[in-house]
Design a protein around this motif. Structure first.
Motif, PDB file in Angstrom:
ATOM      1  N   GLY A  61     -35.823 -36.427   3.593  1.00  0.00           N
ATOM      2  CA  GLY A  61     -36.961 -35.999   4.398  1.00  0.00           C
ATOM      3  C   GLY A  61     -36.628 -34.967   5.447  1.00  0.00           C
ATOM      4  O   GLY A  61     -37.358 -34.825   6.442  1.00  0.00           O
ATOM      5  N   MET A  62     -35.538 -34.211   5.238  1.00  0.00           N
ATOM      6  CA  MET A  62     -35.129 -33.173   6.189  1.00  0.00           C
ATOM      7  C   MET A  62     -35.733 -31.839   5.752  1.00  0.00           C
ATOM      8  O   MET A  62     -35.523 -31.391   4.614  1.00  0.00           O
ATOM      9  CB  MET A  62     -33.608 -33.050   6.249  1.00  0.00           C
ATOM     10  CG  MET A  62     -32.863 -34.362   6.434  1.00  0.00           C
ATOM     11  SD  MET A  62     -33.138 -35.092   8.050  1.00  0.00           S
ATOM     12  CE  MET A  62     -32.313 -33.932   9.113  1.00  0.00           C
ATOM     13  N   ARG A  63     -36.480 -31.206   6.631  1.00  0.00           N
ATOM     14  CA  ARG A  63     -37.044 -29.896   6.298  1.00  0.00           C
ATOM     15  C   ARG A  63     -35.973 -28.818   6.456  1.00  0.00           C
ATOM     16  O   ARG A  63     -35.211 -28.820   7.424  1.00  0.00           O
ATOM     17  CB  ARG A  63     -38.239 -29.587   7.193  1.00  0.00           C
ATOM     18  CG  ARG A  63     -39.475 -30.446   6.871  1.00  0.00           C
ATOM     19  CD  ARG A  63     -40.665 -29.983   7.670  1.00  0.00           C
ATOM     20  NE  ARG A  63     -41.000 -28.589   7.377  1.00  0.00           N
ATOM     21  CZ  ARG A  63     -41.863 -27.869   8.080  1.00  0.00           C
ATOM     22  NH1 ARG A  63     -42.463 -28.418   9.137  1.00  0.00           N
ATOM     23  NH2 ARG A  63     -42.128 -26.623   7.766  1.00  0.00           N
ATOM     24  N   PHE A  64     -35.931 -27.903   5.495  1.00  0.00           N
ATOM     25  CA  PHE A  64     -34.882 -26.881   5.495  1.00  0.00           C
ATOM     26  C   PHE A  64     -35.452 -25.546   5.022  1.00  0.00           C
ATOM     27  O   PHE A  64     -36.499 -25.486   4.370  1.00  0.00           O
ATOM     28  CB  PHE A  64     -33.716 -27.305   4.587  1.00  0.00           C
ATOM     29  CG  PHE A  64     -34.098 -27.490   3.144  1.00  0.00           C
ATOM     30  CD1 PHE A  64     -34.077 -26.427   2.255  1.00  0.00           C
ATOM     31  CD2 PHE A  64     -34.497 -28.745   2.679  1.00  0.00           C
ATOM     32  CE1 PHE A  64     -34.439 -26.590   0.932  1.00  0.00           C
ATOM     33  CE2 PHE A  64     -34.859 -28.920   1.356  1.00  0.00           C
ATOM     34  CZ  PHE A  64     -34.827 -27.844   0.477  1.00  0.00           C
ATOM     35  N   ASN A 111     -38.239 -17.389   5.364  1.00  0.00           N
ATOM     36  CA  ASN A 111     -37.377 -18.558   5.500  1.00  0.00           C
ATOM     37  C   ASN A 111     -36.540 -18.490   6.772  1.00  0.00           C
ATOM     38  O   ASN A 111     -36.316 -19.506   7.440  1.00  0.00           O
ATOM     39  CB  ASN A 111     -36.466 -18.678   4.276  1.00  0.00           C
ATOM     40  CG  ASN A 111     -37.232 -19.068   3.029  1.00  0.00           C
ATOM     41  OD1 ASN A 111     -38.366 -19.524   3.099  1.00  0.00           O
ATOM     42  ND2 ASN A 111     -36.616 -18.890   1.874  1.00  0.00           N
ATOM     43  N   ILE A 112     -36.050 -17.289   7.111  1.00  0.00           N
ATOM     44  CA  ILE A 112     -35.298 -17.127   8.358  1.00  0.00           C
ATOM     45  C   ILE A 112     -36.192 -17.442   9.552  1.00  0.00           C
ATOM     46  O   ILE A 112     -35.809 -18.173  10.471  1.00  0.00           O
ATOM     47  CB  ILE A 112     -34.733 -15.699   8.462  1.00  0.00           C
ATOM     48  CG1 ILE A 112     -33.697 -15.443   7.366  1.00  0.00           C
ATOM     49  CG2 ILE A 112     -34.116 -15.458   9.840  1.00  0.00           C
ATOM     50  CD1 ILE A 112     -33.276 -13.992   7.259  1.00  0.00           C
ATOM     51  N   ASP A 113     -37.397 -16.882   9.540  1.00  0.00           N
ATOM     52  CA  ASP A 113     -38.325 -17.097  10.657  1.00  0.00           C
ATOM     53  C   ASP A 113     -38.685 -18.572  10.798  1.00  0.00           C
ATOM     54  O   ASP A 113     -38.831 -19.084  11.917  1.00  0.00           O
ATOM     55  CB  ASP A 113     -39.594 -16.275  10.447  1.00  0.00           C
ATOM     56  CG  ASP A 113     -39.347 -14.776  10.589  1.00  0.00           C
ATOM     57  OD1 ASP A 113     -38.299 -14.402  11.157  1.00  0.00           O
ATOM     58  OD2 ASP A 113     -40.191 -13.985  10.123  1.00  0.00           O
ATOM     59  N   ALA A 114     -38.834 -19.261   9.660  1.00  0.00           N
ATOM     60  CA  ALA A 114     -39.168 -20.685   9.715  1.00  0.00           C
ATOM     61  C   ALA A 114     -38.061 -21.470  10.406  1.00  0.00           C
ATOM     62  O   ALA A 114     -38.317 -22.340  11.245  1.00  0.00           O
ATOM     63  CB  ALA A 114     -39.414 -21.217   8.308  1.00  0.00           C
ATOM     64  N   PHE A 115     -36.811 -21.162  10.061  1.00  0.00           N
ATOM     65  CA  PHE A 115     -35.692 -21.875  10.689  1.00  0.00           C
ATOM     66  C   PHE A 115     -35.601 -21.557  12.177  1.00  0.00           C
ATOM     67  O   PHE A 115     -35.352 -22.447  13.001  1.00  0.00           O
ATOM     68  CB  PHE A 115     -34.387 -21.507   9.986  1.00  0.00           C
ATOM     69  CG  PHE A 115     -33.170 -22.149  10.587  1.00  0.00           C
ATOM     70  CD1 PHE A 115     -32.982 -23.524  10.512  1.00  0.00           C
ATOM     71  CD2 PHE A 115     -32.220 -21.387  11.253  1.00  0.00           C
ATOM     72  CE1 PHE A 115     -31.863 -24.126  11.082  1.00  0.00           C
ATOM     73  CE2 PHE A 115     -31.096 -21.980  11.825  1.00  0.00           C
ATOM     74  CZ  PHE A 115     -30.922 -23.354  11.733  1.00  0.00           C
ATOM     75  N   VAL A 116     -35.813 -20.294  12.524  1.00  0.00           N
ATOM     76  CA  VAL A 116     -35.673 -19.877  13.919  1.00  0.00           C
ATOM     77  C   VAL A 116     -36.820 -20.382  14.785  1.00  0.00           C
ATOM     78  O   VAL A 116     -36.608 -20.818  15.927  1.00  0.00           O
ATOM     79  CB  VAL A 116     -35.565 -18.340  14.003  1.00  0.00           C
ATOM     80  CG1 VAL A 116     -35.619 -17.875  15.451  1.00  0.00           C
ATOM     81  CG2 VAL A 116     -34.279 -17.852  13.342  1.00  0.00           C
ATOM     82  N   ASN A 117     -38.027 -20.373  14.247  1.00  0.00           N
ATOM     83  CA  ASN A 117     -39.213 -20.603  15.081  1.00  0.00           C
ATOM     84  C   ASN A 117     -39.862 -21.975  14.918  1.00  0.00           C
ATOM     85  O   ASN A 117     -40.585 -22.418  15.812  1.00  0.00           O
ATOM     86  CB  ASN A 117     -40.268 -19.527  14.790  1.00  0.00           C
ATOM     87  CG  ASN A 117     -39.745 -18.126  15.068  1.00  0.00           C
ATOM     88  OD1 ASN A 117     -39.055 -17.904  16.055  1.00  0.00           O
ATOM     89  ND2 ASN A 117     -40.069 -17.186  14.194  1.00  0.00           N
ATOM     90  N   ASP A 118     -39.654 -22.628  13.801  1.00  0.00           N
ATOM     91  CA  ASP A 118     -40.319 -23.907  13.539  1.00  0.00           C
ATOM     92  C   ASP A 118     -39.379 -25.050  13.921  1.00  0.00           C
ATOM     93  O   ASP A 118     -38.316 -25.228  13.320  1.00  0.00           O
ATOM     94  CB  ASP A 118     -40.695 -24.002  12.055  1.00  0.00           C
ATOM     95  CG  ASP A 118     -41.581 -25.213  11.756  1.00  0.00           C
ATOM     96  OD1 ASP A 118     -41.590 -26.156  12.571  1.00  0.00           O
ATOM     97  OD2 ASP A 118     -42.245 -25.214  10.701  1.00  0.00           O
ATOM     98  N   VAL A 125     -38.145 -27.402  11.109  1.00  0.00           N
ATOM     99  CA  VAL A 125     -37.173 -26.936  10.114  1.00  0.00           C
ATOM    100  C   VAL A 125     -35.801 -26.981  10.775  1.00  0.00           C
ATOM    101  O   VAL A 125     -35.471 -26.138  11.607  1.00  0.00           O
ATOM    102  CB  VAL A 125     -37.506 -25.513   9.624  1.00  0.00           C
ATOM    103  CG1 VAL A 125     -36.462 -25.042   8.606  1.00  0.00           C
ATOM    104  CG2 VAL A 125     -38.894 -25.477   9.007  1.00  0.00           C
ATOM    105  N   VAL A 126     -34.987 -27.965  10.388  1.00  0.00           N
ATOM    106  CA  VAL A 126     -33.766 -28.236  11.146  1.00  0.00           C
ATOM    107  C   VAL A 126     -32.495 -27.774  10.437  1.00  0.00           C
ATOM    108  O   VAL A 126     -31.414 -27.802  11.042  1.00  0.00           O
ATOM    109  CB  VAL A 126     -33.656 -29.742  11.460  1.00  0.00           C
ATOM    110  CG1 VAL A 126     -34.739 -30.156  12.439  1.00  0.00           C
ATOM    111  CG2 VAL A 126     -33.733 -30.577  10.183  1.00  0.00           C
ATOM    112  N   ILE A 127     -32.595 -27.354   9.175  1.00  0.00           N
ATOM    113  CA  ILE A 127     -31.400 -26.932   8.436  1.00  0.00           C
ATOM    114  C   ILE A 127     -31.665 -25.603   7.742  1.00  0.00           C
ATOM    115  O   ILE A 127     -32.717 -25.414   7.129  1.00  0.00           O
ATOM    116  CB  ILE A 127     -30.981 -27.987   7.386  1.00  0.00           C
ATOM    117  CG1 ILE A 127     -30.671 -29.329   8.064  1.00  0.00           C
ATOM    118  CG2 ILE A 127     -29.757 -27.510   6.591  1.00  0.00           C
ATOM    119  CD1 ILE A 127     -30.450 -30.468   7.085  1.00  0.00           C
TER     120      ILE A 127
END
Length: 710
Positions: free
Chosen positions: A570-573, A588-595, A598-600
C-alpha cells in the motif's frame, strides 16, 4: 545598372549582359512592396490562386537579387544603401510570414525552387514598371545533380525555422572577430603535445589546482525569483568579463544548469543551443523559466514540428540530434551548451561526431561564441575521455592544440622534454576554462552525506545457487591459469604467479557471453534479482519511519519486483525509468516532489541517475551496486544537492558472503578517476573496467590460495 535575370528551370540561365535602367514612376523596391502587399491580402482572405503564387515567387526572386546588388554596390551614400537594405528586409519578412499560411508558398522561397515562364513574365512586368530592362536569357549547360551528403535523408528543417531563416537570409554574417583554429609554425612545431597534455592530468601532483582563476562574484541581472550562490556567481562574472569556453565540472548538485544559463545571458550568447540527455530536457526548459524568464525557450521533439524558430534558447536531446544537425549548423547560434558532456566521450559515436561538427560550425561563425561542457563526472573510463570535450571547446583538434591553447603553451617557454613542462601545460589547459568545485569547499551549509551498508542474507536456495556460480567461475579461471602455467617453459615463479592471474582475469572479463558458465556480469544481475524483495522491504520501512525515499536499481526486473512489493504494502510510488515519454516522466517526478502521499521514487540508475532534483528525500536506497564510484555518487546527488536541509544517507543493500561484498569494498577503496585528474588527490585512478578486473583477480587469487594451502 547591370542585372542578371532569373534562373529558369530545366535548361535556361541568364546572360551576363548589362541592362539599361529607364526612368519610371517608381523605384523597384516600391514596386515590390506594392506587389507583396497584394499577395499578403490575398493569402489572408484564402485566395491563394496560381496567379498569386506566381506573383509571390516573382517578388521573392527579385528581392533576393536586389538585395545582393545593393550590398555589392561600391558607390553611393552608405546611408542610402542601408535604407534600401532595411526596406528589402521588411519585404522579406512579409514574404516569410505570409508563407507560413501556405506550405506551397513556403517551398517557393527556396533559392532552388524552379522558376516557371509565368514567374519570369511577372518579374519582367515588375522590372519594367521600375524602368529596368530585363536581361535576355539563353540556353544553359546541363549540370550534374549535387551529391547528397551521407545520412542527410534523415535530416529535417522545421517550418518555423525555415521561416525565421528566410526573414534573416539577407543579413550577412559577421566574421570580423572570428578567431583562427590554428597558428603558424612556432617553437613547439613538430612536438607531440596532446599525449603530454593528457599525461599532465593523469599524473597531477597532490593538491594541484583544478580550477581556473575566477573573478569575485558580481550582481547578476535578469534573474527570476532565484538567488545565486557565490560559487555560481563567480563563473557568471567570468563570462561577463569575456571568457567564452568552460568545462564546468563542479560536483553534482552545485547548480551547473543555472550557471550555464546565466553565463549565456552575461555573454549575450543568443540564440543558444543546449544539447542534453532526453531525461532532463523538460527540466532544462523549466530552469530557463526560473533563471532567465526574459528569454524564450523551445524544445525539439522528433522532427521538430512544434519548434519555435524565433526562440532565444533551443533545447535538443542527443537522440534526435542527427535529424537537426543541418539547420543547427546554419541557424546562427552564438552559444552552445552540452549537458552531461561525458556522453560524447566515444569519438566514434554518432552523437560525438554531430556535437563536434556543430561546435566547429559555430566557432567559424560570429565572433567568439560561448561554449560550455557540463559534467560532474568528466572522466569515467580513462584520461582520454577528455579528448572529445576539449575538441568541442575548440582547445584541440584531432592531432594538436588549436590557437588559444598553442599560444598559451608557447608562452610557457618550455618543451615536453623540459622539467616542469607537465605542471605548466596542465595549468595552461585549466586556464582555458576548467572549473571544478567540490561541495565540501564551496557549500559549507549543505548537510553531510554518508553511505551505510545494509548486509542482507539471501534466500537459502538462491544463496546456494549464487555460491555455486561463484565457485564455478573461480574453478574455470583456475583451470585457465593451470593450463597456461603447464604450457610455460620459462619464467616459472614460486607460489602464485600474480602477473598470470591478472591475464586470466582479463581474459574472463572480455568473455561477456560465456557458454561454459556464468560470468561476473550475469552473476551480479542474479544477485540484484535475489536482493530485490529485501531491498524493497527495507525501503518501505524507511518510508514509514523517515518520509520520502529514493530507490535505485540497475535492471528492469529488479525495479519491477520492487514496485510489486510497494503496491502490495500500500505504498504509493512514482516510477522514473527509461522508455517513458518526457511528459510521463515529468509527471512522475512532480508527483514524488509535490504529493505528500507519494513516498517512494523508483528510479533506474541509468535513466534517473543524472539531471534530477530529488532533494525532497534525504534517504537513498541503492538496491544494486554501480560499477563505479562516479555512478554511485551521481545517484546519491539527486538528493544531496543545493536546497537540501537534511543529512543525506545512502543505504547500500549488500548480499552477504557473495562477490557483492567484494565489489562494494573495491568501489570504496578508490575515489574515482576525477580524483587525481581534477581534484589533485593521491588516490589511484580506476575505472569501471578496473573494478570488474580486480574483483576477478581477487576471486582467482583466493581460489589459488585455498588450493595451495590444501
Amino acid at each position: 545598372m547591370a542585372r542578371s535575370g532569373p534562373r529558369r528551370s530545366g535548361a535556361r540561365r541568364t546572360a551576363s549582359r548589362p541592362q539599361r535602367r529607364a526612368s519610371g514612376p517608381e523605384d523597384l523596391i516600391s514596386v515590390l512592396a506594392r506587389a507583396v502587399r497584394a499577395v499578403e491580402v490575398a493569402v489572408e482572405h484564402g485566395r491563394v490562386t496560381p496567379a498569386v503564387r506566381t506573383r509571390f515567387q516573382a517578388v521573392a526572386v527579385l528581392v533576393r537579387e536586389e538585395h545582393a546588388r545593393v550590398q555589392g554596390e561600391q558607390t553611393g551614400a552608405q546611408g542610402r544603401r542601408a535604407n534600401q537594405l532595411k526596406r528589402l528586409d521588411g519585404i522579406a519578412t512579409i514574404l516569410a510570414k505570409t508563407a507560413v499560411r501556405d506550405s506551397k508558398l513556403l517551398a517557393l522561397l527556396s533559392e532552388d525552387a524552379a522558376v516557371s515562364d509565368a514567374v519570369t513574365s511577372s518579374m519582367h512586368v515588375m522590372l519594367k514598371s521600375a524602368g529596368i530592362e530585363p536581361a535576355v536569357v539563353q540556353e544553359a549547360v546541363p549540370t550534374e545533380p549535387a551529391e547528397v551528403p551521407a545520412g542527410s535523408e534523415r535530416r529535417v528543417v522545421p517550418q518555423s525555422v525555415a521561416t525565421r531563416q528566410l526573414t534573416t537570409s539577407f543579413l550577412a554574417p559577421d566574421f570580423s572577430a572570428a578567431r583562427p583554429d590554428s597558428v603558424g609554425p612556432r617553437r613547439l612545431a613538430g612536438w607531440e603535445l596532446l599525449k603530454p597534455l593528457f599525461t599532465s592530468f593523469e599524473r597531477a601532483d597532490s593538491g594541484a589546482p583544478a580550477c581556473m582563476a575566477l573573478p569575485a562574484p558580481a550582481a547578476v541581472r535578469g534573474l527570476g525569483d532565484q538567488e545565486l550562490m557565490p560559487h555560481q556567481a563567480r563563473l557568471v562574472a567570468a563570462a561577463a568579463a569575456g571568457h567564452r569556453t568552460f568545462l564546468l565540472a563542479d560536483e553534482p548538485g552545485l547548480g551547473k544548469t543555472a550557471q550555464a544559463l546565466l553565463a549565456a545571458q552575461a555573454a549575450n550568447a543568443y540564440p543558444l543551443l543546449v544539447v542534453v540527455p532526453s531525461v532532463v530536457k523538460i527540466n532544462w526548459v523549466r530552469e530557463v523559466g526560473l533563471w532567465t524568464p526574459n528569454r524564450s525557450v523551445t524544445a525539439v521533439y522528433g522532427d521538430g514540428e512544434t519548434v519555435d524558430g524565433y526562440a532565444d534558447i533551443v533545447v535538443v536531446n542527443y537522440e534526435v540530434l542527427d535529424r537537426h544537425v543541418g539547420w543547427f549548423g546554419t541557424f546562427g547560434f552564438r552559444g552552445m551548451v552540452v549537458d552531461e558532456a561525458h556522453f560524447i566521450k566515444n569519438m566514434n559515436s554518432q552523437r560525438s561526431r554531430h556535437v563536434l561538427e556543430l561546435s566547429k560550425r559555430i566557432r567559424s561563425g560570429p565572433a567568439r561564441p560561448l561554449l560550455m561542457a557540463l559534467t560532474g563526472t568528466p572522466l569515467i573510463n580513462d584520461i582520454d575521455d577528455f579528448r572529445a570535450i576539449w575538441r568541442f571547446l575548440g582547445w584541440i583538434d584531432e592531432t594538436e592544440p588549436l590557437a588559444d591553447l598553442m599560444a598559451s603553451l608557447e608562452s610557457v617557454g618550455l618543451t615536453p622534454a623540459d622539467p616542469g613542462f607537465s605542471s605548466a601545460a596542465r595549468q595552461c589547459v585549466i586556464d582555458l576554462g576548467i572549473v571544478r568545485r567540490r561541495k565540501v569547499d564551496v557549500v559549507a551549509d549543505i548537510p553531510a552525506r554518508r553511505t551505510a551498508d545494509v548486509p542482507v542474507e539471501l534466500d537459502e536456495k538462491l544463496a546456494r545457487s549464487i555460491s555455486a556460480a561463484e565457485r564455478d567461475l573461480a574453478r574455470r579461471m583456475v583451470d585457465q591459469y593451470e593450463t597456461a602455467l603447464a604450457n610455460r617453459r620459462t619464467g616459472i615463479v614460486d607460489g602464485i604467479d600474480h602477473e598470470l592471474v591478472r591475464k586470466v582475469a582479463a581474459s574472463e572479463q572480455k568473455d561477456t557471453s560465456s557458454t561454459t558458465g556464468e560470468n561476473v556480469f550475469g552473476m551480479m544481475r542474479r544477485i540484484g534479482q535475489a536482493k530485490a524483495g529485501l531491498a524493497a522491504d527495507y525501503t518501505a520501512q524507511l518510508a514509514r519511519s523517515a518520509g520520502k525515499v529514493v530507490f535505485f536499481a540497475r535492471h528492469v526486473d529488479v525495479l519491477d519486483v520492487a514496485e510489486e512489493v510497494f503496491a502490495k504494502q500500500g505504498m504509493r510510488f512514482s516510477s522514473i525509468r527509461g522508455g517513458q515519454t518526457p511528459l510521463s516522466r515529468q509527471r512522475n517526478i512532480d508527483a514524488f516532489v509535490n504529493d505528500s502521499e507519494v513516498v517512494i521514487a523508483v528510479c533506474s540508475l541509468t535513466a534517473a541517475g543524472v539531471g534530477l532534483n530529488l532533494q525532497v528525500a534525504s534517504n537513498v536506497v541503492l538496491a544494486e551496486l554501480s560499477w563505479t564510484d562516479a555512478e554511485q555518487t551521481q545517484a546519491i546527488d539527486r538528493s544531496h544537492r543545493i536546497g537540501q536541509t537534511e543529512p543525506v544517507t545512502a543505504w547500500r543493500i549488500i548480499a552477504a558472503r557473495t562477490i557483492d561484498s567484494r565489489i562494494a569494498e573495491l568501489i570504496d577503496s578508490k575515489a574515482g578517476l576525477a580524483a587525481r585528474a581534477l581534484d589533485g588527490s593521491d588516490e589511484d585512478v580506476w575505472s569501471s573496467a578496473d573494478v570488474q578486473h580486480e574483483a576477478l583477480v581477487a576471486l582467482l587469487t583466493d581460489a589459488l590460495s585455498t588450493r595451495h594451502a590444501t
